[in-house]
Write an enzyme that holds these catalytic residues in place. Structure first.
Site, PDB file in Angstrom:
ATOM      1  N   ILE A   8      -2.312  62.842  19.481  1.00  0.00           N
ATOM      2  CA  ILE A   8      -3.097  63.568  20.488  1.00  0.00           C
ATOM      3  C   ILE A   8      -2.728  63.082  21.898  1.00  0.00           C
ATOM      4  O   ILE A   8      -2.403  63.889  22.780  1.00  0.00           O
ATOM      5  CB  ILE A   8      -4.620  63.403  20.205  1.00  0.00           C
ATOM      6  N   THR A  37      -2.441  58.629  13.040  1.00  0.00           N
ATOM      7  CA  THR A  37      -1.228  59.448  13.047  1.00  0.00           C
ATOM      8  C   THR A  37      -0.172  58.950  12.064  1.00  0.00           C
ATOM      9  O   THR A  37       0.664  59.728  11.615  1.00  0.00           O
ATOM     10  CB  THR A  37      -0.668  59.508  14.491  1.00  0.00           C
ATOM     11  N   HIS A  82      -2.163  72.489   8.805  1.00  0.00           N
ATOM     12  CA  HIS A  82      -3.048  73.423   8.106  1.00  0.00           C
ATOM     13  C   HIS A  82      -2.936  74.821   8.705  1.00  0.00           C
ATOM     14  O   HIS A  82      -2.773  74.972   9.923  1.00  0.00           O
ATOM     15  CB  HIS A  82      -4.500  72.948   8.204  1.00  0.00           C
ATOM     16  N   SER A 123      -9.144  65.477  10.639  1.00  0.00           N
ATOM     17  CA  SER A 123      -8.349  66.645  10.263  1.00  0.00           C
ATOM     18  C   SER A 123      -9.107  67.899  10.698  1.00  0.00           C
ATOM     19  O   SER A 123     -10.325  67.939  10.568  1.00  0.00           O
ATOM     20  CB  SER A 123      -8.150  66.662   8.752  1.00  0.00           C
ATOM     21  N   SER A 174      -2.639  69.099  13.105  1.00  0.00           N
ATOM     22  CA  SER A 174      -2.268  70.520  13.204  1.00  0.00           C
ATOM     23  C   SER A 174      -2.627  71.103  14.563  1.00  0.00           C
ATOM     24  O   SER A 174      -1.956  72.016  15.050  1.00  0.00           O
ATOM     25  CB  SER A 174      -3.021  71.343  12.146  1.00  0.00           C
ATOM     26  N   CYS A 206      18.746  52.963  -0.378  1.00  0.00           N
ATOM     27  CA  CYS A 206      17.866  53.957  -1.023  1.00  0.00           C
ATOM     28  C   CYS A 206      17.894  55.270  -0.254  1.00  0.00           C
ATOM     29  O   CYS A 206      17.958  56.346  -0.827  1.00  0.00           O
ATOM     30  CB  CYS A 206      16.423  53.468  -1.064  1.00  0.00           C
ATOM     31  N   CYS A 263      13.077  50.646  -2.909  1.00  0.00           N
ATOM     32  CA  CYS A 263      12.967  49.176  -2.794  1.00  0.00           C
ATOM     33  C   CYS A 263      12.011  48.783  -1.682  1.00  0.00           C
ATOM     34  O   CYS A 263      11.686  47.618  -1.545  1.00  0.00           O
ATOM     35  CB  CYS A 263      14.342  48.533  -2.595  1.00  0.00           C
TER      36      CYS A 263
HETATM   37  C1  LIG Z   1      -6.522  60.324   5.459  1.00  0.00           C
HETATM   38  C2  LIG Z   1      -6.243  61.307   6.550  1.00  0.00           C
HETATM   39  C3  LIG Z   1      -5.654  62.542   6.273  1.00  0.00           C
HETATM   40  C4  LIG Z   1      -5.420  63.450   7.293  1.00  0.00           C
HETATM   41  N1  LIG Z   1      -4.698  64.570   7.023  1.00  0.00           N
HETATM   42  C5  LIG Z   1      -4.419  65.448   8.020  1.00  0.00           C
HETATM   43  C6  LIG Z   1      -3.615  66.579   7.789  1.00  0.00           C
HETATM   44  O1  LIG Z   1      -3.036  66.751   6.717  1.00  0.00           O
HETATM   45  N2  LIG Z   1      -3.461  67.471   8.794  1.00  0.00           N
HETATM   46  C7  LIG Z   1      -4.067  67.316   9.994  1.00  0.00           C
HETATM   47  O2  LIG Z   1      -3.966  68.189  10.836  1.00  0.00           O
HETATM   48  N3  LIG Z   1      -4.758  66.194  10.285  1.00  0.00           N
HETATM   49  C8  LIG Z   1      -4.935  65.253   9.329  1.00  0.00           C
HETATM   50  N4  LIG Z   1      -5.614  64.108   9.591  1.00  0.00           N
HETATM   51  C9  LIG Z   1      -6.100  63.877  10.949  1.00  0.00           C
HETATM   52  C10 LIG Z   1      -4.974  63.381  11.852  1.00  0.00           C
HETATM   53  O3  LIG Z   1      -4.320  62.287  11.264  1.00  0.00           O
HETATM   54  C11 LIG Z   1      -5.595  62.979  13.171  1.00  0.00           C
HETATM   55  O4  LIG Z   1      -6.309  64.080  13.680  1.00  0.00           O
HETATM   56  C12 LIG Z   1      -4.597  62.557  14.216  1.00  0.00           C
HETATM   57  O5  LIG Z   1      -3.669  61.641  13.720  1.00  0.00           O
HETATM   58  C13 LIG Z   1      -5.389  61.937  15.355  1.00  0.00           C
HETATM   59  O6  LIG Z   1      -4.513  61.463  16.314  1.00  0.00           O
HETATM   60  P1  LIG Z   1      -5.076  60.599  17.520  1.00  0.00           P
HETATM   61  O7  LIG Z   1      -3.977  60.470  18.471  1.00  0.00           O
HETATM   62  O8  LIG Z   1      -6.371  61.168  18.002  1.00  0.00           O
HETATM   63  O9  LIG Z   1      -5.500  59.218  16.869  1.00  0.00           O
HETATM   64  P2  LIG Z   1      -4.628  57.939  16.484  1.00  0.00           P
HETATM   65  O10 LIG Z   1      -3.367  58.297  15.839  1.00  0.00           O
HETATM   66  O11 LIG Z   1      -5.545  57.039  15.735  1.00  0.00           O
HETATM   67  O12 LIG Z   1      -4.265  57.305  17.890  1.00  0.00           O
HETATM   68  C14 LIG Z   1      -5.203  56.612  18.666  1.00  0.00           C
HETATM   69  C15 LIG Z   1      -4.460  55.503  19.365  1.00  0.00           C
HETATM   70  O13 LIG Z   1      -5.349  54.841  20.265  1.00  0.00           O
HETATM   71  C16 LIG Z   1      -4.998  53.477  20.291  1.00  0.00           C
HETATM   72  N5  LIG Z   1      -6.119  52.695  20.830  1.00  0.00           N
HETATM   73  C17 LIG Z   1      -7.327  52.481  20.258  1.00  0.00           C
HETATM   74  N6  LIG Z   1      -8.074  51.679  21.028  1.00  0.00           N
HETATM   75  C18 LIG Z   1      -7.337  51.383  22.122  1.00  0.00           C
HETATM   76  C19 LIG Z   1      -7.557  50.572  23.274  1.00  0.00           C
HETATM   77  N7  LIG Z   1      -8.686  49.881  23.449  1.00  0.00           N
HETATM   78  N8  LIG Z   1      -6.573  50.495  24.209  1.00  0.00           N
HETATM   79  C20 LIG Z   1      -5.398  51.172  24.049  1.00  0.00           C
HETATM   80  N9  LIG Z   1      -5.141  51.922  22.962  1.00  0.00           N
HETATM   81  C21 LIG Z   1      -6.097  52.039  22.007  1.00  0.00           C
HETATM   82  C22 LIG Z   1      -4.720  53.179  18.823  1.00  0.00           C
HETATM   83  O14 LIG Z   1      -3.957  51.993  18.654  1.00  0.00           O
HETATM   84  C23 LIG Z   1      -3.969  54.426  18.399  1.00  0.00           C
HETATM   85  O15 LIG Z   1      -2.581  54.295  18.521  1.00  0.00           O
HETATM   86  C24 LIG Z   1      -5.835  63.155   8.600  1.00  0.00           C
HETATM   87  C25 LIG Z   1      -6.382  61.895   8.894  1.00  0.00           C
HETATM   88  C26 LIG Z   1      -6.533  60.967   7.890  1.00  0.00           C
HETATM   89  C27 LIG Z   1      -6.991  59.596   8.225  1.00  0.00           C
END
Ligand SMILES: Cc1cc2nc3c(=O)[nH]c(=O)nc-3n(C[C@H](O)[C@H](O)[C@H](O)COP(=O)(O)OP(=O)(O)OC[C@H]3O[C@@H](n4cnc5c(N)ncnc54)[C@H](O)[C@@H]3O)c2cc1C
Length: 481
Positions: free
Chosen positions: A12, A41, A49, A339, A343, A404, A439
């Site tokens: 995001i 992520t 989706h 989730s 997507s 691998c 591996c």
């Molecule tokens: C089991 C599971 C299955 C899923 N399957 C799907 C799917 O199939 N399709 C789909 O669309 N979505 C899916 N999702 C949802 C999707 O993974 C998330 O919506 C997406 O990865 C969110 O991204 P993000 O950047 O908001 O969060 P994150 O990837 O968690 O990124 C947040 C970042 O903020 C950083 N951060 C936190 N605190 C601080 C701080 N104090 N200072 C600086 N940095 C900080 C963290 O280190 C991290 O890197 C799934 C999620 C899970 C857990």
């Protein structure tokens, strides 16, 4: 001073950074970990989706529908592999069938293309390895699969190439409101920015509470998986879901973009202080196996190569939270990204830009924005002639490091030196796959460490597995030998 500071380098935060880098804005991404894409992520189902299941009038519904629509363009610009393999939600009872009809109607309101309810004959023709007892399915041809961490890395790389900055190991500890800006502090450093975008995943509530009274909570909801060897690759050809329930979309079986099979996740709400608990557990993995039997009773778990877990950022408000705070002007929450956050990422990025535009007035578009990211060479996929030609140009492509996955030294060196390049053994694994095969790094791990040490000009003892402190070597065993 920066115009925008984005907290969190998941899919995001990086998608927003890339979208904002189309404008004349000084942008910085602040990430607490040692790499991009280290939170939700890096551990999810990797599905784009189709977008039929979140309510049509919710932000989740709208963002997913648009995100899916434009994902193909984004992935082609960023050279990220993405395949629209289609998904099936299978029904095993009349009440499941009623759920399918509801999903179909909701999807029609969101104009999801090609949605169709199909009968058991067609389902079993498409997926012969399903457990018997299926009575029909909702088929969504626009659903796809992607490599989620590669998408975030690619977004970040392209944002940096268009002027954004990335600061890793910057864990935001404190935010001070100033007149018209914010001072954002880590333990050792600080930056000032006019706007903050809070994309901190499961920690978004903690970040928000640094500037405002609590308005929402983010509960870490863990999901565990099995990843099967490519030998299991033909088990299913589409993403296959059970009917959804109140905890989410259910335990699914899907091919991955690299040809493996993924089985999972389950859903387990953890305590609020367990936002790093990505361990797998024997009992919950057993539960995943039980649930997955509703999809297929032919899953060859003897071909399992690893298990892993991810944490969903489950908001107590249910929907995505994407808005400027009423308590803190210029502070934009992009929280509760469970989730379908992956997507929805491209659509969320567009939407956040419109929010900033509303606050700031019209934005000044760059004339020299480059939307393209240089393609990553995948040696194994080249023809014999192409391989030969490449080795003639650069002999490092003739040295196989990971047997691998057939990854060469040339690919690893490239992954280190790109913008937002890998600095750790796991960072290299996410970028080029050494250690992702059978591996799991047993053979190639030390070789990858040697290359990292050489290219980054650091001693071997300083090469890390992942975050700060994750040392692998402590010293030599045969000094002077
Ligand atoms: C089991 C599971 C299955 C899923 N399957 C799907 C799917 O199939 N399709 C789909 O669309 N979505 C899916 N999702 C949802 C999707 O993974 C998330 O919506 C997406 O990865 C969110 O991204 P993000 O950047 O908001 O969060 P994150 O990837 O968690 O990124 C947040 C970042 O903020 C950083 N951060 C936190 N605190 C601080 C701080 N104090 N200072 C600086 N940095 C900080 C963290 O280190 C991290 O890197 C799934 C999620 C899970 C857990």
């Amino acid at each position: 001073m920066y115009n925008v500071a984005i907290i969190g380098a998941g899919v995001i935060g990086t998608a927003i950074a890339r979208e904002l880098s189309k404008f004349n804005h000084k942008i910085v991404i602040l990430e607490k970990d040692n790499d991009v894409s280290n939170g939700s992520t890096k551990a999810n189902s990797a599905i784009i989706h189709a977008g039929y299941d979140a309510p049509y009038n919710s932000l989740k519904g709208k963002m997913n529908a648009r995100g899916n629509l434009i994902m193909g363009i984004v992935c082609s610009e960023l050279n990220v592999p993405f395949e629209r393999i289609g998904s099936l939600v299978i029904a095993r009872s009349e009440s499941d069938f009623e759920t399918l009809k509801g999903l179909y109607e909701n999807g029609m309101k969101l104009e999801i293309p090609g949605l169709e309810i199909i009968d058991v004959g067609k389902v079993m023709e498409m997926e012969p390895n399903l457990t018997e007892g299926v009575i029909g399915a909702l088929y969504a041809p626009s659903a796809g699969i992607v490599e989620p961490w590669e998408l975030a890395i690619a977004y970040c790389e392209n944002a940096i190439d268009n002027g954004a900055e990335l600061r890793i190991n910057f864990a935001v500890r404190e935010i001070q409101k100033k007149d018209g800006s914010y001072l954002i502090k880590s333990e050792e450093d600080q930056v000032e920015a006019k706007y903050i975008i809070n994309a901190a995943g499961v920690y978004a509530d903690k970040i928000y509470n640094m500037v405002a009274d609590s308005e929402y909570k983010i509960i870490p909801r863990r999901g565990q998986y099995f990843l099967l060897d490519k030998e299991a690759g033909g088990l299913v050809k589409h993403v296959v879901f059970p009917c959804p329930n109140e905890m989410g979309k259910g335990t699914l079986v899907t091919p991955t973009i690299d040809g493996n099979i993924l089985v999972g996740p389950d859903a387990e709400d953890l305590d609020m202080d367990m936002k790093e608990s990505v361990n797998t557990t024997y009992n919950r993995l057993g539960n995943v196996k039980n649930l997955a039997r509703n999809i297929s009773d032919k899953i060859p778990y003897k071909l399992n190569i690893t298990t892993f877990a991810g944490l969903r950022a489950e908001p107590d408000t249910d929907d995505f939270i994407i808005e400027e705070s009423k308590q803190a002007k210029g502070f934009i929450n992009v929280a509760g990204m469970k989730s379908p956050g992956l997507s929805s990422a491209p659509a969320i990025a567009e939407y956040v830009v419109t929010i900033i535009e509303e606050i700031d007035g019209s934005l000044d578009k760059k004339t020299d924005f480059n939307p393209l990211r240089r393609k990553r060479i995948k040696f194994e996929e080249l023809t014999f002639e192409e391989k030969n030609e490449l080795i003639q140009k650069d002999s490092r492509y003739g040295r196989i490091i990971c047997r691998c996955e057939m990854i060469t030294e040339g690919e690893i060196v490239d992954a280190i030196h790109r913008s937002a390049g890998g600095r750790t053994v796991n960072g290299i694994k996410r970028r080029t796959r050494p250690g992702s095969g059978r591996c799991q790094g047993g053979f190639c791990g030390p070789r990858v460490m040697e290359i990292l040490a050489r290219e980054l000009s650091v001693p071997m003892e300083e090469v890390l597995m992942e975050n700060r402190g994750s040392i692998i070597l402590t010293g030599k065993t045969k000094v002077g030998g």
